[in-house]
Design an enzyme around this catalytic site. Sequence first.
Site, PDB file in Angstrom:
ATOM      1  CB  CYS A 115      -0.957   0.005   1.193  1.00  0.00           C
ATOM      2  SG  CYS A 115      -2.074  -1.417   1.218  1.00  0.00           S
ATOM      3  CG  HIS A 263      -3.211   3.231   2.149  1.00  0.00           C
ATOM      4  ND1 HIS A 263      -3.738   2.786   0.955  1.00  0.00           N
ATOM      5  CD2 HIS A 263      -3.334   2.189   3.023  1.00  0.00           C
ATOM      6  CE1 HIS A 263      -4.147   1.541   1.089  1.00  0.00           C
ATOM      7  NE2 HIS A 263      -3.915   1.157   2.336  1.00  0.00           N
ATOM      8  CG  ASN A 293      -6.838  -0.934   1.134  1.00  0.00           C
ATOM      9  OD1 ASN A 293      -6.088  -0.629   0.216  1.00  0.00           O
ATOM     10  ND2 ASN A 293      -6.385  -1.354   2.307  1.00  0.00           N
TER      11      ASN A 293
END
Length: 336
Positions: A115, A263, A293
């Site tokens: 990520c 993020h 996500n």
Amino acid sequence: MIFLTGIRIAGTGHYVPPMKLTNNDLAKLVETNDEWIRTRTGISTRHISTDEPTWYLGWKAAMEAISAAQITPDQIGLIIDATITSDCFTPATACIIQQKLGAMNAMAFDMNSACTGFVCAFDIAARYLATDPQLEYVLVVANETLSRIIDYNDRGSCILFGDGAGASVLTREETALYSSYFRADGTGATALYAKSLDMTSPFIDPEAEIKDDIFTDMPDDHLLHQDGRAVYRFATEAMPSVVEEAAKRAGISVSDIDILVPHQANLRIIETAAKKLGFPMEKIFVNLEHYGNTSSATVPIALDEAVRGGLIKRGDIVCLAGFGAGLTMGAVIIRY
């Protein structure tokens, strides 16, 4: 102060598959409901690829970024692709995107920092631009098809993830601000992981004890697994720490940042991290409600939406922050 100068974002773009998976759709697969998901994660929908490979998502995002930068693919000297869901072990996804773009003057390679991937690739691009006078434009792409490795029987994880891609074209600008800070903590490797496919070799002894003291006791599949509590603890500490250090290295205070693009993992993580950082939510761009996500792609998707929506303007001090599997964490600060 420790910082590079001369980095400018020339163009941004993003792409997501057309299929939307809502919370109500997920409720048909696992025991959950829309309110439970929204109140715990902030997510309402996520996009899922039904027939589009990872490279395709990245190619579409890259074309948008190149168009926004008002350049041609042959002006690109380097393509860096960040992904954990490459379509194959080799060649690199970046090479496939290079072929599809016709960017035949570019070197191309992939990187995996989960990520944190886009932010890390962004920093690598900045360093290439700062050290290679022959390099004019770098294309940074982050693309994920996480739906391929998600366990849709696990309500704790399947509600979180989606597919998508984002891209940015970077170039140098002599008076621009740039700073960065990155860290890794491999002791948390098992907090969030997906095993690779089994390798075949005539030299493997099926009776031998596998010399792996890290993942031996973990589920024997290739799906994404996470320790939610461990990831939450890590993320809520990681984001404030890297943003603070990147600001320090830029010679500014955190309050000087005009907009933070983090993020997009979970709304609770972002809110808790913002509180620890002492940074107002009003100055943090959040769009995970619509995408979930998407690992390395969350930051560039959010960046593109913020730019196109007029929330990021030329002259703004922007911080991009990532944190994820590895465990990895990092932030860059630029004057857009």
